[in-house]
Design an enzyme around this catalytic site. Structure first.
Site, PDB file in Angstrom:
ATOM      1  N   THR A 189      -5.196  -7.507  10.580  1.00  0.00           N
ATOM      2  CA  THR A 189      -5.533  -6.230   9.930  1.00  0.00           C
ATOM      3  C   THR A 189      -5.093  -5.035  10.769  1.00  0.00           C
ATOM      4  O   THR A 189      -4.599  -4.042  10.237  1.00  0.00           O
ATOM      5  CB  THR A 189      -7.075  -6.131   9.754  1.00  0.00           C
ATOM      6  N   ARG A 199       2.806  -6.649   9.428  1.00  0.00           N
ATOM      7  CA  ARG A 199       2.089  -5.593  10.152  1.00  0.00           C
ATOM      8  C   ARG A 199       2.557  -5.507  11.611  1.00  0.00           C
ATOM      9  O   ARG A 199       2.604  -4.431  12.196  1.00  0.00           O
ATOM     10  CB  ARG A 199       0.583  -5.853  10.067  1.00  0.00           C
ATOM     11  N   LYS A 208       0.832  -1.200   0.000  1.00  0.00           N
ATOM     12  CA  LYS A 208       0.000   0.000   0.000  1.00  0.00           C
ATOM     13  C   LYS A 208       0.878   1.265   0.000  1.00  0.00           C
ATOM     14  O   LYS A 208       2.088   1.183   0.256  1.00  0.00           O
ATOM     15  CB  LYS A 208      -0.915  -0.034   1.225  1.00  0.00           C
ATOM     16  N   ASN A 262      -1.503  -0.147   7.284  1.00  0.00           N
ATOM     17  CA  ASN A 262      -0.970  -1.468   7.634  1.00  0.00           C
ATOM     18  C   ASN A 262      -0.143  -2.109   6.525  1.00  0.00           C
ATOM     19  O   ASN A 262      -0.059  -3.321   6.407  1.00  0.00           O
ATOM     20  CB  ASN A 262      -2.108  -2.393   8.086  1.00  0.00           C
ATOM     21  N   ARG A 274      -1.682 -14.236   3.938  1.00  0.00           N
ATOM     22  CA  ARG A 274      -2.455 -13.611   5.025  1.00  0.00           C
ATOM     23  C   ARG A 274      -1.691 -13.766   6.350  1.00  0.00           C
ATOM     24  O   ARG A 274      -1.623 -12.864   7.157  1.00  0.00           O
ATOM     25  CB  ARG A 274      -3.832 -14.282   5.189  1.00  0.00           C
ATOM     26  N   HIS A 327      -1.822  -5.360   1.500  1.00  0.00           N
ATOM     27  CA  HIS A 327      -3.112  -6.030   1.324  1.00  0.00           C
ATOM     28  C   HIS A 327      -2.839  -7.450   0.836  1.00  0.00           C
ATOM     29  O   HIS A 327      -1.886  -7.676   0.094  1.00  0.00           O
ATOM     30  CB  HIS A 327      -3.945  -5.290   0.274  1.00  0.00           C
TER      31      HIS A 327
HETATM   32  P1  ADP Z   1      -7.605  -6.846   5.540  1.00  0.00           P
HETATM   33  O1  ADP Z   1      -6.770  -5.783   4.834  1.00  0.00           O
HETATM   34  O2  ADP Z   1      -6.831  -7.478   6.664  1.00  0.00           O
HETATM   35  O3  ADP Z   1      -8.190  -7.854   4.604  1.00  0.00           O
HETATM   36  P2  ADP Z   1     -10.251  -5.583   5.708  1.00  0.00           P
HETATM   37  O4  ADP Z   1     -10.544  -6.178   4.380  1.00  0.00           O
HETATM   38  O5  ADP Z   1     -11.252  -5.811   6.807  1.00  0.00           O
HETATM   39  O6  ADP Z   1      -8.824  -6.058   6.263  1.00  0.00           O
HETATM   40  O7  ADP Z   1     -10.082  -3.995   5.619  1.00  0.00           O
HETATM   41  C1  ADP Z   1      -9.445  -3.380   4.534  1.00  0.00           C
HETATM   42  C2  ADP Z   1      -8.536  -2.275   5.040  1.00  0.00           C
HETATM   43  O8  ADP Z   1      -9.323  -1.245   5.670  1.00  0.00           O
HETATM   44  C3  ADP Z   1      -7.547  -2.670   6.130  1.00  0.00           C
HETATM   45  O9  ADP Z   1      -6.392  -3.306   5.619  1.00  0.00           O
HETATM   46  C4  ADP Z   1      -7.239  -1.351   6.789  1.00  0.00           C
HETATM   47  O10 ADP Z   1      -6.296  -0.582   6.038  1.00  0.00           O
HETATM   48  C5  ADP Z   1      -8.595  -0.650   6.741  1.00  0.00           C
HETATM   49  N1  ADP Z   1      -9.386  -0.863   7.968  1.00  0.00           N
HETATM   50  C6  ADP Z   1     -10.035  -1.987   8.342  1.00  0.00           C
HETATM   51  N2  ADP Z   1     -10.710  -1.826   9.489  1.00  0.00           N
HETATM   52  C7  ADP Z   1     -10.469  -0.556   9.880  1.00  0.00           C
HETATM   53  C8  ADP Z   1     -10.883   0.245  10.991  1.00  0.00           C
HETATM   54  N3  ADP Z   1     -11.673  -0.230  11.956  1.00  0.00           N
HETATM   55  N4  ADP Z   1     -10.455   1.513  11.044  1.00  0.00           N
HETATM   56  C9  ADP Z   1      -9.657   2.023  10.086  1.00  0.00           C
HETATM   57  N5  ADP Z   1      -9.243   1.345   9.007  1.00  0.00           N
HETATM   58  C10 ADP Z   1      -9.628   0.062   8.900  1.00  0.00           C
HETATM   59 MG    MG Z   2      -9.687  -7.632   3.194  1.00  0.00          MG
END
Ligand code: ADP
Ligand code: MG
Length: 198
Positions: free
Chosen positions: A129, A140, A14, A160, A123, A163
């Site tokens: 996340t 992360r 990212k 973070n 993952r 992705h």
């Molecule tokens: P992942 O990236 O682990 O698959 P998600 O698909 O749930 O997680 O979320 C996409 C992205 O949105 C996350 O990687 C993060 O950058 C952001 N995100 C997720 N939840 C939150 C939150 N509660 N507050 C702020 N940003 C968030």
């Molecule tokens: Mg996701």
């Protein structure tokens, strides 16, 4: 067997990962696990591209809100006081907006990764996340300390670094969206025959 060995997933470094010079670090961790980079490019995306990338279901937006609320509860922070609401849908909407801002704030390095259980493996090496909950030894967990407790209050997305697709369906859709067929390559990793071939 061939199918499991050739499972594919989409990885994005990212904008914060790229700007912090962590692209090589992410790729190194993927490669040393024995997973193969089969496509790679740097792109600047717009909101339309992200609409197609992230799930469209309300349930996904609610999950974003839930992740934030869980952290608020854990650290005894009142969401109403800091965000004006404790509704997961409302918070999810705020998070989604800020997520699009974050993902368009700079170039992204996109990769297709292939290998045994590639989706779950990547993952796992990405970690939780929310970096505040990510284990040490994950990308992360090693390179970020961000938490919804500050991000949500500041109305910005969690930074973070990377992705990674969550499911085979998500991986297939994302790879299709980010790469043309002729951008994905086929070659043998040199150690394959010793490490995991019969
Ligand atoms: P992942 O990236 O682990 O698959 P998600 O698909 O749930 O997680 O979320 C996409 C992205 O949105 C996350 O990687 C993060 O950058 C952001 N995100 C997720 N939840 C939150 C939150 N509660 N507050 C702020 N940003 C968030
Ligand atoms: Mg996701």
């Amino acid at each position: 067997m061939k199918q499991i060995k050739e499972e594919r997933t989409l990885v994005l470094v990212k904008p914060d990962g790229v700007m912090r010079g962590l692209t090589g670090e992410v790729i190194k961790r993927i490669e040393r696990r024995g997973l193969k980079v089969v496509a790679l490019k740097m792109v600047q995306v717009d909101r339309k591209h992200l609409e197609d990338h992230f799930p469209k279901e309300d349930s996904w937006m609610e999950r974003l809100g839930e992740k934030g609320l869980k952290t608020f509860a854990e650290y005894k922070i009142d969401p109403k006081e800091h965000m004006g609401t404790d509704d997961k849908k409302q918070i999810g909407k705020i998070v989604k907006d800020s997520l699009f801002e974050y993902m368009t704030s700079g170039p992204i390095v996109a990769l297709v990764i292939e290998g045994i259980h590639a989706i779950d493996m990547v993952r796992k090496l990405a970690g939780n996340t929310l970096p505040v909950f990510a284990e040490m030894g994950t990308v992360r967990g090693d390179f970020s300390v961000d938490s919804p407790a500050v991000a949500n209050v500041e109305k910005r997305a969690i930074k973070n670094i990377m992705h990674a697709s969550e499911t085979p369906e998500e991986a297939a859709n994302e790879i299709d969206l980010w790469f043309d067929k002729d951008e994905i390559h086929d070659y043998q990793r040199a150690e394959q025959s010793v490490a995991f071939d019969a």
